[in-house]
Motif scaffolding. Sequence first.
Motif, PDB file in Angstrom:
ATOM      1  N   VAL A   1       0.320   3.127  -2.234  1.00 43.23           N
ATOM      2  CA  VAL A   1       0.484   4.411  -1.547  1.00 43.23           C
ATOM      3  C   VAL A   1       1.819   4.660  -0.925  1.00 43.23           C
ATOM      4  O   VAL A   1       2.414   3.754  -0.334  1.00 43.23           O
ATOM      5  CB  VAL A   1      -0.452   4.469  -0.388  1.00 43.23           C
ATOM      6  N   HIS A   2       2.396   5.703  -0.994  1.00 43.84           N
ATOM      7  CA  HIS A   2       3.322   6.303  -0.358  1.00 43.84           C
ATOM      8  C   HIS A   2       3.038   7.616   0.549  1.00 43.84           C
ATOM      9  O   HIS A   2       2.612   8.405   0.125  1.00 43.84           O
ATOM     10  CB  HIS A   2       4.528   6.703  -1.521  1.00 43.84           C
ATOM     11  N   VAL A   3       3.632   7.528   1.717  1.00 43.97           N
ATOM     12  CA  VAL A   3       3.506   8.617   2.600  1.00 43.97           C
ATOM     13  C   VAL A   3       4.686   9.012   3.351  1.00 43.97           C
ATOM     14  O   VAL A   3       5.357   8.141   3.754  1.00 43.97           O
ATOM     15  CB  VAL A   3       2.421   8.293   3.699  1.00 43.97           C
TER      16      VAL A   3
ATOM     17  N   SER B   1     -15.889 -10.312   5.697  1.00 47.17           N
ATOM     18  CA  SER B   1     -16.937  -9.359   5.683  1.00 47.17           C
ATOM     19  C   SER B   1     -17.410  -9.003   4.257  1.00 47.17           C
ATOM     20  O   SER B   1     -18.422  -9.397   3.724  1.00 47.17           O
ATOM     21  CB  SER B   1     -16.776  -8.338   6.563  1.00 47.17           C
ATOM     22  N   ALA B   2     -16.460  -8.418   3.481  1.00 45.78           N
ATOM     23  CA  ALA B   2     -16.775  -8.144   2.219  1.00 45.78           C
ATOM     24  C   ALA B   2     -16.659  -9.347   1.124  1.00 45.78           C
ATOM     25  O   ALA B   2     -17.155  -9.115   0.144  1.00 45.78           O
ATOM     26  CB  ALA B   2     -15.649  -6.893   1.834  1.00 45.78           C
ATOM     27  N   GLN B   3     -16.078 -10.313   1.290  1.00 41.98           N
ATOM     28  CA  GLN B   3     -15.889 -11.533   0.659  1.00 41.98           C
ATOM     29  C   GLN B   3     -15.356 -11.166  -0.766  1.00 41.98           C
ATOM     30  O   GLN B   3     -15.865 -11.629  -1.684  1.00 41.98           O
ATOM     31  CB  GLN B   3     -17.369 -12.195   0.604  1.00 41.98           C
ATOM     32  N   ILE B   4     -14.448 -10.267  -0.669  1.00 37.10           N
ATOM     33  CA  ILE B   4     -13.722  -9.842  -1.769  1.00 37.10           C
ATOM     34  C   ILE B   4     -12.148 -10.351  -1.634  1.00 37.10           C
ATOM     35  O   ILE B   4     -11.598  -9.614  -0.767  1.00 37.10           O
ATOM     36  CB  ILE B   4     -13.666  -8.252  -2.102  1.00 37.10           C
ATOM     37  N   PRO B   5     -11.648 -11.399  -2.439  1.00 38.64           N
ATOM     38  CA  PRO B   5     -10.364 -11.712  -2.201  1.00 38.64           C
ATOM     39  C   PRO B   5      -9.196 -10.356  -2.400  1.00 38.64           C
ATOM     40  O   PRO B   5      -9.411  -9.737  -3.506  1.00 38.64           O
ATOM     41  CB  PRO B   5     -10.028 -12.661  -3.658  1.00 38.64           C
ATOM     42  N   THR B   6      -8.546 -10.108  -1.379  1.00 35.58           N
ATOM     43  CA  THR B   6      -7.879  -8.930  -1.352  1.00 35.58           C
ATOM     44  C   THR B   6      -6.237  -9.292  -0.749  1.00 35.58           C
ATOM     45  O   THR B   6      -6.301 -10.086   0.336  1.00 35.58           O
ATOM     46  CB  THR B   6      -8.503  -8.139  -0.114  1.00 35.58           C
ATOM     47  N   GLN B   7      -5.393  -8.686  -1.360  1.00 36.72           N
ATOM     48  CA  GLN B   7      -4.035  -8.922  -0.826  1.00 36.72           C
ATOM     49  C   GLN B   7      -3.369  -7.467  -0.621  1.00 36.72           C
ATOM     50  O   GLN B   7      -3.459  -6.725  -1.012  1.00 36.72           O
ATOM     51  CB  GLN B   7      -3.101  -9.482  -1.914  1.00 36.72           C
ATOM     52  N   ILE B   8      -2.975  -7.287   0.910  1.00 39.38           N
ATOM     53  CA  ILE B   8      -2.614  -6.169   1.348  1.00 39.38           C
ATOM     54  C   ILE B   8      -1.180  -6.094   2.023  1.00 39.38           C
ATOM     55  O   ILE B   8      -0.812  -7.536   2.622  1.00 39.38           O
ATOM     56  CB  ILE B   8      -3.375  -5.471   2.392  1.00 39.38           C
ATOM     57  N   THR B   9      -0.154  -5.298   1.457  1.00 32.82           N
ATOM     58  CA  THR B   9       1.232  -5.333   2.023  1.00 32.82           C
ATOM     59  C   THR B   9       1.283  -3.970   2.735  1.00 32.82           C
ATOM     60  O   THR B   9       1.079  -2.903   1.898  1.00 32.82           O
ATOM     61  CB  THR B   9       2.069  -5.764   0.884  1.00 32.82           C
ATOM     62  N   LEU B  10       1.823  -3.805   3.703  1.00 33.60           N
ATOM     63  CA  LEU B  10       2.249  -2.621   4.399  1.00 33.60           C
ATOM     64  C   LEU B  10       3.729  -2.585   5.034  1.00 33.60           C
ATOM     65  O   LEU B  10       3.983  -3.554   5.470  1.00 33.60           O
ATOM     66  CB  LEU B  10       1.346  -2.328   5.599  1.00 33.60           C
ATOM     67  N   ALA B  11       4.228  -1.448   5.053  1.00 30.61           N
ATOM     68  CA  ALA B  11       5.579  -1.310   5.474  1.00 30.61           C
ATOM     69  C   ALA B  11       5.921   0.109   5.904  1.00 30.61           C
ATOM     70  O   ALA B  11       5.334   0.889   5.336  1.00 30.61           O
ATOM     71  CB  ALA B  11       6.681  -1.697   4.505  1.00 30.61           C
ATOM     72  N   SER B  12       6.533   0.444   7.122  1.00 29.62           N
ATOM     73  CA  SER B  12       6.798   1.548   7.706  1.00 29.62           C
ATOM     74  C   SER B  12       8.053   1.607   8.291  1.00 29.62           C
ATOM     75  O   SER B  12       8.528   0.781   9.094  1.00 29.62           O
ATOM     76  CB  SER B  12       5.684   2.103   8.335  1.00 29.62           C
ATOM     77  N   THR B  13       8.684   2.714   8.289  1.00 32.27           N
ATOM     78  CA  THR B  13       9.756   3.164   9.100  1.00 32.27           C
ATOM     79  C   THR B  13       9.217   4.609   9.835  1.00 32.27           C
ATOM     80  O   THR B  13       8.588   5.141   9.448  1.00 32.27           O
ATOM     81  CB  THR B  13      11.127   3.276   8.270  1.00 32.27           C
TER      82      THR B  13
ATOM     83  N   ALA C   1       6.387   5.530   4.679  1.00 33.81           N
ATOM     84  CA  ALA C   1       5.523   4.336   4.773  1.00 33.81           C
ATOM     85  C   ALA C   1       5.024   4.043   3.613  1.00 33.81           C
ATOM     86  O   ALA C   1       4.926   5.091   2.678  1.00 33.81           O
ATOM     87  CB  ALA C   1       4.418   4.473   5.748  1.00 33.81           C
ATOM     88  N   GLY C   2       4.565   2.837   3.235  1.00 33.05           N
ATOM     89  CA  GLY C   2       4.111   2.479   2.002  1.00 33.05           C
ATOM     90  C   GLY C   2       3.235   1.330   2.099  1.00 33.05           C
ATOM     91  O   GLY C   2       3.270   0.420   2.933  1.00 33.05           O
ATOM     92  N   GLY C   3       2.566   1.157   1.072  1.00 30.32           N
ATOM     93  CA  GLY C   3       1.330  -0.123   1.226  1.00 30.32           C
ATOM     94  C   GLY C   3       0.807  -0.394  -0.431  1.00 30.32           C
ATOM     95  O   GLY C   3       1.139   0.749  -1.385  1.00 30.32           O
TER      96      GLY C   3
ATOM     97  N   THR D   1       8.696   0.945   0.737  1.00 24.26           N
ATOM     98  CA  THR D   1       9.074   2.088   1.344  1.00 24.26           C
ATOM     99  C   THR D   1       9.831   3.098   0.469  1.00 24.26           C
ATOM    100  O   THR D   1       9.664   4.246   0.429  1.00 24.26           O
ATOM    101  CB  THR D   1       9.436   2.074   2.584  1.00 24.26           C
ATOM    102  N   ASP D   2      10.694   2.376  -0.114  1.00 21.87           N
ATOM    103  CA  ASP D   2      11.769   3.233  -0.809  1.00 21.87           C
ATOM    104  C   ASP D   2      11.727   3.293  -2.368  1.00 21.87           C
ATOM    105  O   ASP D   2      12.214   4.369  -2.874  1.00 21.87           O
ATOM    106  CB  ASP D   2      13.315   2.746  -0.650  1.00 21.87           C
ATOM    107  N   LEU D   3      11.036   2.396  -2.797  1.00 21.79           N
ATOM    108  CA  LEU D   3      10.948   2.550  -4.471  1.00 21.79           C
ATOM    109  C   LEU D   3       9.664   3.352  -4.885  1.00 21.79           C
ATOM    110  O   LEU D   3       8.505   3.246  -4.253  1.00 21.79           O
ATOM    111  CB  LEU D   3      11.060   1.191  -5.132  1.00 21.79           C
ATOM    112  N   GLU D   4       9.781   3.997  -6.157  1.00 20.59           N
ATOM    113  CA  GLU D   4       8.611   4.772  -6.636  1.00 20.59           C
ATOM    114  C   GLU D   4       7.474   3.570  -7.082  1.00 20.59           C
ATOM    115  O   GLU D   4       7.702   2.652  -7.427  1.00 20.59           O
ATOM    116  CB  GLU D   4       8.815   5.532  -7.960  1.00 20.59           C
TER     117      GLU D   4
END
Length: 291
Positions: free
Chosen positions: A20-22, A150-162, A166-168, A206-209
């Motif tokens: 995601v890019h915002v 809760s969901a018991q689904i292995p999940t990896q999340i990375t977030l960054a913002s200026t 912002a990107g995730g 945050t900066d790369l496509e």
Amino acid sequence: MPNLRQRFYVEDCPVRGEVVHVEDALQTILAQKDYPQAIQVLLGEMLTATALLASTLKIKGRISLQIQAQGSFKWAMAECNHLGQIRGLADFEADPRFEQATNSSTVFATLVQPVLFINIEPEFGERYQGIVPLDKPTLAQCLMQYYDLSAQIPTQITLASTPQRAGGLLIQLLPRNNEEEQNFVDEDLWPRLKMLTETLKPEELTDLEANEILYRLYNEEDIRLPEPEPLEFACTCSREKCETALVQIGVDAVKETLEIQNPITMDCQFCNAQYRFTAEQALGLFGEHLS
């Protein structure tokens, strides 16, 4: 860089993900209020997180994240619906600790008795609310803990913002449907993808496509990319909702309000839209007319 959500799959494996890019939408939201840098960064992370989580739902509706706390930081919320429409808002008191930030851990360190609510609101059907303790250093780590417990689904999340963008990124290991599928899957796949994801730097996110991010991380995997989905700022306020709110408080309360404020003015904190009701318009909602 446009506001977008890029889904991806690892071919022939039970792994899916989103990037995601915002940018423009974030700038629209931050322009509504004079936020210190730490709050700007947190809102950016929350907006990308809601867009990522919304992509995991197979319903029409919306999902929102809301952090509530005591002290200088009061609350913040962000939401995204199935159309990719996002909005966000925060309430706080002045605090010098909010002036510098690189990630949500700066805000988390100031929170007093914080709680994170995950609200899922389908267009039809029962609403769901999950409560997540904010006992990890970052928002991403708190959300991963929620999926694990809760969901018991292995999940990896990375977030960054200026304050500018912002990107995730989210990847999930989906459940195997049967024993045959279980035997087919490379058991080293998830640890390998998780390790590669953890090498992603905030400025890259945050900066790369999206395509560049995925190539840098997973160029040795067979990645399939559907068409990206646009994200945009959108507010759900309307004059009709304001009319409903006036009817709900009752004609006596409306009359009392008119004695203090005529016309009645209702402001939307999300988009700064303003709705005005003259005495004739407000009382007309109850079938009454000025004498």
